[in-house]
Design a protein around this motif. Sequence first.
Motif, PDB file in Angstrom:
ATOM      1  N   LEU A 127      70.521  24.340 -45.027  1.00 12.27           N
ATOM      2  CA  LEU A 127      69.153  24.402 -44.513  1.00 12.27           C
ATOM      3  C   LEU A 127      68.397  25.584 -45.114  1.00 12.27           C
ATOM      4  CD1 LEU A 127      69.647  23.451 -40.767  1.00 12.27           C
ATOM      5  CD2 LEU A 127      68.194  22.257 -42.403  1.00 12.27           C
ATOM      6  N   ILE A 128      69.039  26.727 -45.183  1.00 16.44           N
ATOM      7  CA  ILE A 128      68.381  27.905 -45.777  1.00 16.44           C
ATOM      8  C   ILE A 128      68.028  27.627 -47.222  1.00 16.44           C
ATOM      9  CG2 ILE A 128      68.755  30.306 -46.491  1.00 16.44           C
ATOM     10  CD1 ILE A 128      70.501  30.557 -43.876  1.00 16.44           C
ATOM     11  N   TRP A 129      68.901  26.967 -47.946  1.00 15.26           N
ATOM     12  CA  TRP A 129      68.660  26.658 -49.356  1.00 15.26           C
ATOM     13  C   TRP A 129      67.414  25.785 -49.515  1.00 15.26           C
ATOM     14  CZ3 TRP A 129      68.213  22.521 -52.613  1.00 15.26           C
ATOM     15  CH2 TRP A 129      68.318  22.783 -53.972  1.00 15.26           C
ATOM     16  N   THR A 164      78.842  28.672 -50.036  1.00 15.33           N
ATOM     17  CA  THR A 164      78.281  27.838 -51.081  1.00 15.33           C
ATOM     18  C   THR A 164      77.480  26.699 -50.473  1.00 15.33           C
ATOM     19  OG1 THR A 164      80.204  28.333 -52.456  1.00 15.33           O
ATOM     20  CG2 THR A 164      78.866  26.443 -53.108  1.00 15.33           C
ATOM     21  N   VAL A 165      76.323  26.468 -51.045  1.00 17.87           N
ATOM     22  CA  VAL A 165      75.487  25.349 -50.632  1.00 17.87           C
ATOM     23  C   VAL A 165      76.120  24.071 -51.176  1.00 17.87           C
ATOM     24  CG1 VAL A 165      73.195  24.324 -50.921  1.00 17.87           C
ATOM     25  CG2 VAL A 165      73.437  26.789 -50.591  1.00 17.87           C
ATOM     26  N   THR A 166      76.211  23.040 -50.340  1.00 19.27           N
ATOM     27  CA  THR A 166      76.855  21.799 -50.764  1.00 19.27           C
ATOM     28  C   THR A 166      75.874  20.648 -50.963  1.00 19.27           C
ATOM     29  OG1 THR A 166      77.294  21.194 -48.472  1.00 19.27           O
ATOM     30  CG2 THR A 166      79.029  22.406 -49.635  1.00 19.27           C
ATOM     31  N   ALA A 175      65.691  17.046 -42.083  1.00 16.89           N
ATOM     32  CA  ALA A 175      66.892  17.888 -42.149  1.00 16.89           C
ATOM     33  C   ALA A 175      67.144  18.585 -40.815  1.00 16.89           C
ATOM     34  CB  ALA A 175      66.752  18.917 -43.271  1.00 16.89           C
ATOM     35  N   GLU A 176      66.079  19.043 -40.170  1.00 18.24           N
ATOM     36  CA  GLU A 176      66.220  19.689 -38.859  1.00 18.24           C
ATOM     37  C   GLU A 176      66.731  18.690 -37.818  1.00 18.24           C
ATOM     38  OE1 GLU A 176      66.087  22.815 -38.250  1.00 18.24           O
ATOM     39  OE2 GLU A 176      64.584  23.766 -39.514  1.00 18.24           O
ATOM     40  N   GLN A 177      66.182  17.490 -37.830  1.00 15.68           N
ATOM     41  CA  GLN A 177      66.629  16.468 -36.873  1.00 15.68           C
ATOM     42  C   GLN A 177      68.095  16.115 -37.103  1.00 15.68           C
ATOM     43  OE1 GLN A 177      63.493  13.679 -37.786  1.00 15.68           O
ATOM     44  NE2 GLN A 177      62.360  14.191 -35.925  1.00 15.68           N
TER      45      GLN A 177
END
Length: 158
Positions: free
Chosen positions: A47-49, A94-96, A115-117
């Motif tokens: 999410l941060i990415w 690591t971002v996946t 993405a939040e939902q």
Amino acid sequence: MLAASPSTLPLFLALSACGGPAVLGAPPAVSAQTATLLRAVTAELNLIWIYNKVMAAYSGLAPTLAPLRAEHQQHLTELRAWVIEPSGKRTPDTVTVKPAPGATEVAALQQLRTAEQAAVTALMGRLDGASASLAQLYASIAASEATHASVLGARSAA
């Protein structure tokens, strides 16, 4: 009486029916609760990415998105505080999932809202099998993600 020496240790172990120390054995399996926690850490990283990518692509959204991203960074800190690194397993860093930002500001906001939902759904799914205090953390983060989805929905409608 046997004298203690490296040559007598195998004989002693055989006679005592002891399998010996498992020093070189495989590390213990990660518990289901720990595996779930590690997935939650990875989800916050993802999410941060995407927030970073959307803010880089659409700098005009930064006033809306920066506070939400800051909350995700706080969530990540709180989740990582629960992790005791299991033997042979590192805390994810690591971002996946690396989707491209939406083609327009509105599309990017909808992408973040989706993405939040999805994060809310995933966090609520993690409640079963979590300790009471960890379940409380998951529920708290899910509530925050739900408010993020509302903010993003209102911003994209404006």
